[in-house]
Design an enzyme around this catalytic site. Sequence first.
Site, PDB file in Angstrom:
ATOM      1  N   HIS A 119      43.614  37.917  36.767  1.00 45.19           N
ATOM      2  CA  HIS A 119      43.972  37.109  35.598  1.00 45.19           C
ATOM      3  C   HIS A 119      42.703  36.611  34.903  1.00 45.19           C
ATOM      4  O   HIS A 119      42.611  36.596  33.675  1.00 45.19           O
ATOM      5  CB  HIS A 119      44.806  35.897  36.018  1.00 45.19           C
ATOM      6  CG  HIS A 119      46.224  36.216  36.391  1.00 45.19           C
ATOM      7  ND1 HIS A 119      47.092  36.854  35.530  1.00 45.19           N
ATOM      8  CD2 HIS A 119      46.931  35.965  37.516  1.00 45.19           C
ATOM      9  CE1 HIS A 119      48.284  36.984  36.125  1.00 45.19           C
ATOM     10  NE2 HIS A 119      48.200  36.459  37.329  1.00 45.19           N
TER      11      HIS A 119
ATOM     12  N   GLU B 269      44.323  36.536  41.519  1.00 43.10           N
ATOM     13  CA  GLU B 269      43.994  35.532  40.507  1.00 43.10           C
ATOM     14  C   GLU B 269      42.731  35.912  39.739  1.00 43.10           C
ATOM     15  O   GLU B 269      42.601  35.634  38.552  1.00 43.10           O
ATOM     16  CB  GLU B 269      43.841  34.142  41.148  1.00 43.10           C
ATOM     17  CG  GLU B 269      45.111  33.607  41.809  1.00 43.10           C
ATOM     18  CD  GLU B 269      46.325  33.586  40.887  1.00 43.10           C
ATOM     19  OE1 GLU B 269      46.159  33.483  39.651  1.00 43.10           O
ATOM     20  OE2 GLU B 269      47.455  33.710  41.406  1.00 43.10           O
TER      21      GLU B 269
HETATM   22 ZN   LIG Z   1      49.724  36.281  38.811  1.00 48.83          ZN
END
Ligand SMILES: [Zn+2]
Length: 711
Positions: free
Chosen positions: A509, A506
């Site tokens: 991202h 994450e």
């Molecule tokens: Zn992802």
Amino acid sequence: MKSKLVLMATAIWLAVSACGDKPAPELEDTAGNAVITANPLLAEWDTPFGVPPFDRIDSEHYLPAFRGSMDEHNAEVDAIVANADTPTFENTIEALDTSGESLKRVRRVFFALNAAHSDDVIKETAKTIAPQLAAHSDDISLNKGLYDRVLAVYEQQDELGLSGEQQRLLDETHKLFVRSGANLDDEAQNRLRAINAELAGLSQQFQENVLDETNDFELLVTDQADLGNLPASLVALAADEAKRRGHVCECWAFTLQRPSINPFLQYSPNRGLRKLMFDGYAMRGDNDNEADNKSIISRIVQLRAERAALLGYDSHAHFVLSDNMAETPDNVYDLLDQVWKPALRVAAAERADLQAMMKADGIDDRLRAWDWRYYTEKVRKAKFDLDDDALRPYFEVNAVRDGVFALATRLFGLQFEQREDLPKWHPQQQVFEVKEADGSHLAVLYMDYFARESKRAGAWANALRPQSKADGVVTPIVTNNFNFPAATEGSPSLLSLTEANTFFHEFGHALHGMFSNVTYESLGRTPRDFVEFPSQVMENWMRQPEVLRMFANHSETGEPIPQEIIDKITASTTFNQGFETVEYLAAAYLDMAYHVLDTNQAVEPRSFESAAMADIGLIEEIIPRYRSGYFQHIFSSGYSAGYYSYIWSEILDADAFMAFQETSLFDQGTAARYRKEILSKGGTRPGMELYRNFRGRDPEIGPLLEKRGLN
Ligand SMILES: [Zn+2]
């Protein structure tokens, strides 16, 4: 369509783009103007860095804010259409891109909260507003006056002297209108609207049926022996579940939710019960009852093919893929085929190991699908002696965070300063100002770690404010969200290896969002088969011994993770990858099979799925990760003709990480090039072009096969 994607997808936060913000003339503003003016969502945000004033926003504010900001957006779009001047890039394309700012702002905060910290008012608002946002979107893409202006600019593009990004924005805007049916005649447009409406209803019904079928099932275990070596924490959960369901006995209830069924299949020595559980899971939506999904599937497939034909494509897959990095079904099949054969070979070898283990257990029968996980667990224990629970003390949540941050510092020079003065949506959140190596401001990062009732399952990242500079410099505000076990008094939050891996994912991202350096906000959006690349690539670092030694210290003793455990982690990375890859790829093939059909082909899902699986030679002991009856990714979420995306992105991430391995794990030059050519570029150029600019060549599949132990 886009607003749906934002609702459903776990991490496609870059999809929050301008393209879905469209007027809905039928909306009435039920809130008075006075209310709207006082609404903190619509007022100026005078907070540090302009973060949302969470401390002033109530759940009741969203609905009137949505309505007020949609009205505002309608007025802006009307003004663009009514402009007496000749259409230009500035007064049409750029004006459209920067219109609806309030609506975008409201929407981002709302959907972030809807996922991470919901309540009854927010849930009700989501139900009310979803169809209205969809209509808002449809009404813009089929707005004739607006499309005429877009087309006028598009047709004179050669004389406009546009910059690269301007040209890209023009192309993407034009494409969005065309793909939404702007070029069709009235009759075809009406048919398109009808198809879209029917599909929306069918998807909703599909999803409800899966939920019903999932919730209807329960396995009550009354003999403790049937639990086998199930970890104590999971035994306690199953006992709680039985109580919650009103059973008064010494018994344990198991459900078809993955966190319940998977451990049961891994640990219960009772073959008959395993089969019951397995069949309960695999037959959902295919029980010839009220919740059967087969007729819904055939109708969805048929309507999608018809819509694709209306828009001039050979199939739904051709339509979807033409807007993705893969471009064509042939390219997808080419990739799947390259991984399929080696994966199947490895899975067959794994099967032999499991069969031998079963024989040693004194069972004289062929291995079955419901035996796979049970014997896999036994082989894992025998081969690696790796106990997930014993690893947890090395992955205390703040230690993992420090590891992630330290990695970002070594690669990109980033600095993280925790800020207590910024409003948050939950007291347990941590907020950081992220700075460049020279101390200048880069972004704000919100971290929300722990599971709670108000949060949905899974982990995801989203943008509360994407970066842009068309209308002044706008710096990004991004979030990471997880469902880690909450810290309790006296016991810190200790993550499993998988959860620590999710943290790195994450954060990838988040980096993608924080490093974005595009002019137009909507060009921050990347295709679905590219978006998991920057996240998955970060996972590669996590398991490197040098990186583990940077942060994995024992939460009580402070001692660094022992070499012996690092070795076990390294040795077990390719374990069971034949199975994992085959079950995933089988579902990807199934998705493609449904969506390369043309309008003349009707399907009966049960036989269709069997035939599709026979075509690829799937072995009997493995079923697709999702069978048709509960394949929500493709029938009720945004992944139709797109389930292949994960492995597509994985080719990129494995090959990109190789660029670091060829130099050094923390090579500054490679990191700088990765930031410049990939992370900062959003969707300003096609994904393959970005990749070539970074790597100097096309991506190669070798590193992926090696990483999964398939070569
Ligand atoms: Zn992802």
